[in-house]
Design an enzyme around this catalytic site. Sequence first.
Site, short mmCIF file in Angstrom:
data_model
loop_
_atom_site.label_atom_id
_atom_site.label_comp_id
_atom_site.label_asym_id
_atom_site.label_seq_id
_atom_site.Cartn_x
_atom_site.Cartn_y
_atom_site.Cartn_z
N GLU A 259 22.04 27.77 -63.59
CA GLU A 259 23.47 28.01 -63.41
C GLU A 259 24.10 26.88 -62.58
OE1 GLU A 259 25.61 29.67 -64.78
OE2 GLU A 259 27.28 29.88 -63.40
N LYS B 297 27.10 24.46 -63.89
CA LYS B 297 28.37 24.26 -63.17
C LYS B 297 28.65 22.77 -63.01
CE LYS B 297 29.52 27.29 -63.65
NZ LYS B 297 29.43 28.52 -64.26
N HIS C 253 4.95 18.18 -65.94
CA HIS C 253 4.78 18.13 -67.39
C HIS C 253 5.87 17.31 -68.06
CE1 HIS C 253 1.49 20.93 -67.05
NE2 HIS C 253 2.26 21.75 -66.35
N LYS D 26 37.62 28.89 -72.21
CA LYS D 26 37.21 30.06 -71.43
C LYS D 26 36.58 31.13 -72.32
CE LYS D 26 36.94 32.35 -67.62
NZ LYS D 26 35.87 31.82 -66.78
N TRP E 163 39.39 56.23 -62.90
CA TRP E 163 38.09 55.81 -63.43
C TRP E 163 37.12 56.91 -63.03
CZ3 TRP E 163 33.33 54.74 -61.22
CH2 TRP E 163 32.40 54.16 -62.09
N GLU F 72 29.45 21.02 -66.43
CA GLU F 72 30.69 21.36 -67.14
C GLU F 72 31.95 20.86 -66.44
OE1 GLU F 72 30.92 25.60 -68.11
OE2 GLU F 72 30.36 26.17 -66.10
N ARG G 229 41.67 48.84 -62.37
CA ARG G 229 40.85 49.67 -61.49
C ARG G 229 40.35 50.94 -62.19
NH1 ARG G 229 41.37 48.10 -56.30
NH2 ARG G 229 40.51 50.07 -55.61
N ASN H 233 41.69 57.87 -54.29
CA ASN H 233 40.78 56.83 -54.80
C ASN H 233 39.56 56.83 -53.87
OD1 ASN H 233 40.79 53.25 -54.32
ND2 ASN H 233 39.52 54.44 -55.67
N GLY H 234 38.37 56.94 -54.46
CA GLY H 234 37.15 56.97 -53.64
C GLY H 234 36.27 58.12 -54.08
N CYS I 87 39.64 53.87 -58.82
CA CYS I 87 40.91 54.36 -59.35
C CYS I 87 42.02 53.57 -58.68
CB CYS I 87 41.10 55.84 -59.02
SG CYS I 87 39.76 56.88 -59.61
C1 G6P Z 1 32.33 29.95 -72.34
C2 G6P Z 1 32.85 29.94 -70.91
C3 G6P Z 1 31.71 30.27 -69.96
C4 G6P Z 1 31.07 31.57 -70.34
C5 G6P Z 1 30.66 31.61 -71.81
C6 G6P Z 1 30.32 33.01 -72.25
O1 G6P Z 1 31.40 28.95 -72.50
O2 G6P Z 1 33.39 28.70 -70.58
O3 G6P Z 1 32.22 30.35 -68.65
O4 G6P Z 1 29.95 31.79 -69.54
O5 G6P Z 1 31.74 31.21 -72.64
O6 G6P Z 1 31.49 33.77 -72.16
P1 G6P Z 1 31.54 35.31 -71.92
O7 G6P Z 1 33.02 35.63 -71.87
O8 G6P Z 1 30.88 35.95 -73.10
O9 G6P Z 1 30.84 35.59 -70.65
#
Ligand code: G6P
Length: 610
Positions: free
Chosen positions: A483, A487, A506, A605, A75, A490, A27, A100-101, A2
């Site tokens: 992952e 990173k 393989h 994004k 929340w 990209e 929050r 809050n808590g 909260c």
């Molecule tokens: C785009 C972003 C990634 C993200 C993906 C899925 O490719 O650049 O950072 O992982 O979308 O997005 P989402 O908002 O659904 O996690």
Amino acid sequence: MCGIVGAIAQRPVAAILLEGLRRLEYRGYDSAGIAVLDPVGTLNRARTLGKVARLSEEVAAQPLPGTLGIAHTRWATHGEPATHNAHPHICRDRCVLVHNGIIENHEILRREQRAAGHRFTSETDTEVVVHALYDELIAGHTLIDAVRQATVRLRGAYALGVIDIQDPDHLVAARQGSPLVIGVGFGEHFIASDVFALLPVTNRFIFLEEGDIAELTRERVRIWDRDGLPVERPVKTSSVAAESAERGEYRHFMLKEIFEQPRAIADTLQGRLVGNRVLPEAFGNQAAELFSAIEAVTIVACGTSYHAALVASYWMEAIAGLPCRVEVASEYRYRAHVVPQHALFVTISQSGETADTLAALRLAKASGYDTTLAICNVPESSLVRESDLVLLTHAGPEIGVASTKAFTTQLVALLLLTAVLGRFQRLDEVGEARVVALLRALPGKIEEVLALDDRIAALAEQFVDKHHTLFLGRGEQYPIAMEGALKLKEISYIHAEAYPAGELKHGPLALIDEDMPVVVVAPNNALLEKLKSNLEEVRARGGQLYVFADFQVPMEEGDGVTVIRLPETDDLIDPVVFTVPLQLLAYHVAVLKGTDVDQPRNLAKSVTVE
Ligand code: G6P
């Protein structure tokens, strides 16, 4: 989770409190409330179900004059989202508070207070605090002493803002396990769950420490520590602009967001754990009942969120004992599929607006999944609105296109889900307690890994002139290798591929030479010996190995082998811990290459188109 805000000033405070709540809405946002003491000493309170905007409308229609007040955005944990459960809570026109808590021993206190004649008007754990406070005030204590006495018996976590309706010149705050800052103004003082809430009125803050109790008047602030001793806490000037998503001292948003991970994880855990248990209510009011019937799990996502889903599939089967299928949303949405019986359909998304993920959710609902759950970082997103159940990751705004803190908080959310689902399968109390203890320790572990930043920055130099990189892992570290590769590709534009190490022979082994660095994720787990054999295969062919290993892994540095030591952890949280150095590696390689780290070419994004 909260948000609380409070003010004691020489000017009207209602607008300040409402703006503070709006900024704290990340929050919690299921209900909100405000209480202001008016010039003749009457306390006026407004509470609404729903968002802060609704509360603001109510206050606009019926203004709350006065210079002392507290407010809250909720929340729900104990008691459904409803006006009568919204804070502030009042006891017999004498005292009012926001909290809050979670008060873990609220049941026993409630029983005692009921027997002593207190009447309860909510189902919250919070209400016991306001009754305890009342008892202390009518026993003749000042407000600060009443808070000191009333908090002695509280177990659990709290940040409190408290007013004695008969005392217009004091606002008291207390902190134990939940964040609270004091905003320092001229002739006015404030409290809030974070600095962002108060940036429109001050940039000077006192950060309360665990166990602190503070007494605010218009002119001064006094603080006592957990032993009741008066203490001076420094006043810090914040350089953060009122705009919440600022880079601060960091060169890039991505680096800031990598370093924010301990806090983001702690925030994602807040309010979700009680004692040794995970709260099913964190997923929604009906969650416990719905989860008890689940026999299979399907998870669908895109990009980084898909990698989180892959890690979860290992956890679901190994810890919860539930069959779990994972698929990228763009594939799932366009193929015929069989809906398992009594299955939970989970989507994971930072933005909650990714077109393929949304389409997959709609398809799953139409094709007969019993229950849908969204794990998401944006409360008002489409994915959240359209799902039956929701678990929000509280990562805060993520600006860098390469997802970092959203990913690790997704993993935390998925561990919470695994524990809650596992409870209805084969996870016993001891097992759940282990998950909870490891989660609580996780922010500290991540801090330790972040201390390796300089070492990893130096390592990055060995990747700058490379065109290809291979990432290897086994078990739940395979998705972490994926992952890490994502990173790197990209933001540095170096081609990077991930393989489960057992698949090397393989095909990818054919690519190995001195120009192909091989990054390995190697925690000390049951697969280590197998992994080491795979690494020998690389070494024998002149490959350059960069091994991220914890301190227990017996592995020597030498010709063609660089070992980066991570703190000792536990299998269960290794995927989260080992993600962080891979994020840092990608970041530093990109910086050295001079790419646009936060906005890499061709990417976005939030992918709201197919
Ligand atoms: C785009 C972003 C990634 C993200 C993906 C899925 O490719 O650049 O950072 O992982 O979308 O997005 P989402 O908002 O659904 O996690």
